[in-house]
Write an enzyme that holds these catalytic residues in place. Structure first.
Site, PDB file in Angstrom:
ATOM      1  N   SER A 115       0.812  -1.220   0.000  1.00  0.00           N
ATOM      2  CA  SER A 115       0.000   0.000   0.000  1.00  0.00           C
ATOM      3  C   SER A 115       0.848   1.274   0.000  1.00  0.00           C
ATOM      4  O   SER A 115       0.358   2.323  -0.417  1.00  0.00           O
ATOM      5  CB  SER A 115      -0.928   0.012   1.214  1.00  0.00           C
ATOM      6  OG  SER A 115      -1.817  -1.071   1.148  1.00  0.00           O
ATOM      7  N   PHE A 288     -10.819   8.607  15.809  1.00  0.00           N
ATOM      8  CA  PHE A 288     -11.863   7.875  16.516  1.00  0.00           C
ATOM      9  C   PHE A 288     -11.414   6.576  17.172  1.00  0.00           C
ATOM     10  O   PHE A 288     -12.191   5.941  17.861  1.00  0.00           O
ATOM     11  CB  PHE A 288     -13.042   7.643  15.557  1.00  0.00           C
ATOM     12  CG  PHE A 288     -13.545   8.938  14.973  1.00  0.00           C
ATOM     13  CD1 PHE A 288     -14.291   9.807  15.764  1.00  0.00           C
ATOM     14  CD2 PHE A 288     -13.228   9.321  13.680  1.00  0.00           C
ATOM     15  CE1 PHE A 288     -14.731  11.037  15.255  1.00  0.00           C
ATOM     16  CE2 PHE A 288     -13.663  10.536  13.159  1.00  0.00           C
ATOM     17  CZ  PHE A 288     -14.418  11.394  13.951  1.00  0.00           C
ATOM     18  N   HIS A 340      -6.496 -10.161   4.293  1.00  0.00           N
ATOM     19  CA  HIS A 340      -5.275 -10.667   4.945  1.00  0.00           C
ATOM     20  C   HIS A 340      -5.622 -11.716   5.998  1.00  0.00           C
ATOM     21  O   HIS A 340      -4.883 -12.667   6.232  1.00  0.00           O
ATOM     22  CB  HIS A 340      -4.504  -9.526   5.618  1.00  0.00           C
ATOM     23  CG  HIS A 340      -3.654  -8.718   4.681  1.00  0.00           C
ATOM     24  ND1 HIS A 340      -2.747  -9.296   3.825  1.00  0.00           N
ATOM     25  CD2 HIS A 340      -3.561  -7.386   4.469  1.00  0.00           C
ATOM     26  CE1 HIS A 340      -2.144  -8.341   3.119  1.00  0.00           C
ATOM     27  NE2 HIS A 340      -2.624  -7.175   3.485  1.00  0.00           N
ATOM     28  N   ASP A 377      -5.385   0.029  -4.560  1.00  0.00           N
ATOM     29  CA  ASP A 377      -3.920   0.097  -4.626  1.00  0.00           C
ATOM     30  C   ASP A 377      -3.351  -1.207  -5.193  1.00  0.00           C
ATOM     31  O   ASP A 377      -2.373  -1.215  -5.911  1.00  0.00           O
ATOM     32  CB  ASP A 377      -3.306   0.439  -3.269  1.00  0.00           C
ATOM     33  CG  ASP A 377      -3.904  -0.350  -2.123  1.00  0.00           C
ATOM     34  OD1 ASP A 377      -4.819  -1.185  -2.349  1.00  0.00           O
ATOM     35  OD2 ASP A 377      -3.455  -0.142  -0.982  1.00  0.00           O
TER      36      ASP A 377
HETATM   37 ZN   LIG Z   1      -2.480  -5.244   2.640  1.00  0.00          ZN
END
Ligand SMILES: [Zn+2]
Ligand SMILES: *[C@@H]1O[C@H](CO)[C@@H](O)[C@H](O)[C@H]1NC(C)=O
Ligand SMILES: *[C@@H]1O[C@H](CO)[C@@H](O)[C@H](O)[C@H]1NC(C)=O
Ligand SMILES: *[C@@H]1O[C@H](CO)[C@@H](O)[C@H](O)[C@H]1NC(C)=O
Ligand SMILES: *[C@@H]1O[C@H](CO)[C@@H](O)[C@H](O)[C@H]1NC(C)=O
Length: 526
Positions: A115, A288, A340, A377
């Site tokens: 990423s 947050f 993942h 991405d």
């Molecule tokens: Zn990743």
């Protein structure tokens, strides 16, 4: 034994027969007129398409971290099925974007990208190495000394320099790789806070990503997670009393950020965000969670805002700038994390939520002056296939058993934590276990974390100059096309004219009204 096998075969046959009655096929789809009409309508729409060659006032980049094409298809079917339909025929909001391209996602030093390197490409227009942010590939990962004069500048930064308002909205920590490349320059994406810097980085004056968030580019709206990297270890987290800030340099970066700004606010929960009045807010930071935001399915809707709620607040603040804005919207930090983790349900639920935000943005903005781009991405080793009838649950099973006599899910992974062998073979699976959110689809190769994929991802575009997105492109092209559409450096000479949204200019309206008033006595006398 033979008898048992026959019973099993018979059972399977029965299942197959029953399966047919489960497949609900809309009657109209059985007729050629239906598909011919549909085709004609789509063709007519294609023939009447004219590129919008105006200058984009606003730029919005929606980034689905890890949202490969298989994820888009599966999310589309899930969206339809959640609404009670078969699903395949459903359209995502992103499906309605008229222009598409493919993006080649490799990093300079890696076929399988991450990423950080990819964010540098699509945000700054220059491909980079795996794990590096906002620097060219001359910088090797993790080497601070190598990081001299290699900075590359994001479109977000260029937009700010041109007088636009800018914002980042993400469900990950705001210091995460994807939003990070819009403001940070670092040889390592893992240097979130100062405590993450190795000795070499400290000695050579490299700064952590959180520090760069408040020091490099003046960002108007920053919404996401990542509280802990902004506060010193002496600060107790407002939401989790056992949790503390992670900075060992004693800095309170939120206070530093607020200092010297007027109409600036910091909030840390949904109540605080709801109370922000966009009409008199020029700067807003909302963090947050200490790290990443919660997955959508476990989000506390009373304390944590959704991606769509954050995005809406951001647009309301940014759109007050008459020069326009640049906004980066990322969900899916959590799509990526779901994959993942080997849990397709998590990833796909997030992808559907991401699409909700894209749909809402379409209501809040105008296609006449806003270039919207949706992309990923990189992909994941997520595959989606097998024998399935129309309307098969997206997390369901193939209708026939595999050659080992066991059932299998149509969603599977090439590798990851879903790999399972019990007593020398893979375990059987049924509909009820496969449908659970915690279920891990079978992976071919055991790995603690499932890996990214290598194939191209899609780029969807609409609005001014959206037709620049066509063909198979290097991922770094995205930043160039977006910069050009808004005439940002290095394309100030773009020669595009702004679109006045088709409305009469207010001053022209006043003149017209004056003429009408002047003429009215004459008109009456006639
Ligand atoms: Zn990743
Ligand atoms: C704005 O752009 C749209 C789409 O290209 C076009 O139809 C419209 O006429 C434009 N308006 C003006 C005032 O240029
Ligand atoms: C950058 O950081 C330093 C040290 O924390 C601070 O004193 C300075 O005001 C910051 N600069 C900007 C532009 O925010
Ligand atoms: C594995 O095989 C053993 C011996 O046949 C059996 O007792 C056990 O129940 C099997 N375990 C599973 C999970 O099927
Ligand atoms: C599905 O499989 C699980 C785990 O093996 C089992 O506990 C459950 O009873 C099965 N459900 C059905 C409907 O067969």
């Amino acid at each position: 034994m033979a008898g048992l096998q026959n019973v099993a075969k018979f059972g399977l046959l029965l299942l197959l027969t029953v399966d047919w009655t489960w497949a609900f096929i809309p009657e109209q789809e059985l007729h050629s007129w239906y598909w011919n009409n549909k085709g004609k309508q789509a063709l007519h729409a294609s023939l009447s398409m004219t590129p919008n060659v105006h200058m984009a006032k606003n730029l919005i980049l929606f980034l689905g971290d890890g949202m490969g094409v298989t994820t888009v298809t599966a999310a589309r079917i899930l969206k339809g099925q959640l609404a009670g339909f078969n699903g395949e025929e459903t359209s995502l909001a992103m499906d309605t974007f008229p222009y598409l391209a493919l993006s080649k996602t490799y990093n300079v030093d890696q076929q399988m990208p991450d990423s950080a390197g990819t964010a540098t490409a699509y945000l700054c227009g220059v491909k980079a190495n795996y794990g590096t942010l906002g620097v060219s590939a001359s910088t090797r990962r993790g080497k601070c000394t190598a990081n001299v004069n290699n900075d590359v500048v994001s479109v977000l930064h260029r937009a700010k320099m041109a007088g636009k308002s800018v914002g980042i909205v993400t469900t990950t920590r705001v210091q995460h790789a994807s939003p990070g490349a819009s403001y940070a320059h670092t040889p390592d994406r893992g240097w979130y806070g100062n405590a993450d810097l190795p000795a070499e980085a400290v000695q050579n004056g490299c700064h952590d990503i959180a520090w760069q968030l408040i020091n490099n580019t003046e960002i108007n709206v920053i919404l996401g997670g990542g509280r802990q990297y902004m506060f010193p270890t002496t600060t107790t987290d407002p939401e989790y009393p056992t949790h503390r800030g992670a900075r060992t340099d004693g800095k309170n970066l939120v206070d530093e950020w607020l200092t010297g700004k007027s109409n600036a606010k910091y909030v840390w929960d949904k109540v605080g965000l709801d109370a922000v009045d966009p009409a008199n807010t020029d700067f807003l930071m909302g963090l947050f969670e200490p790290k990443d935001c919660q997955y959508e399915y476990q989000r506390n809707i009373n304390t944590d805002p959704s991606l769509t709620q954050m995005m809406e607040k951001a647009i309301r603040i940014l759109e007050r700038n008459p020069k326009g804005y640049y906004l980066f919207v990322e969900d899916e930090g959590r799509i990526d994390h779901g994959h993942h983790d080997g849990r397709a349900s998590r990833a796909l639920t997030e992808a559907v939520q991401f699409d909700v935000a894209i749909g809402r943005a379409a209501e809040l903005t105008s296609e006449l002056d806003t270039l919207s781009v949706v992309t990923a991405d990189h992909s994941h080793v997520f595959a989606f296939g097998g024998q399935s009838y129309r309307g098969n649950p997206v997390l369901g099973l193939s209708r026939e058993a595999a050659s080992d006599g066991k059932r299998y899910t149509t969603a599977v992974y090439g590798n990851g934590p879903g790999y399972k062998i019990i007593n020398g073979s893979r375990p059987d699976v049924n509909e009820s276990t496969a449908g659970k959110g915690t279920f891990r689809q079978q992976a071919a190769v055991p790995k603690r974390s499932e890996t990214h994929g290598i194939e191209d991802v899609a780029i969807f575009a609409k609005g001014p100059m959206a037709h620049l997105f066509h063909g198979v492109q290097e991922q770094s092209y995205i930043a160039h096309a977006m910069a050009y559409a808004a005439c940002l450096p290095p394309y100030e000479e773009c020669d595009l004219q702004p679109n006045r949204s088709g409305c009469l200019h207010p001053s022209l309206l006043v003149v017209l009204l004056g003429v009408l008033l002047a003429l009215s006595p004459l008109l009456r006398s006639v």
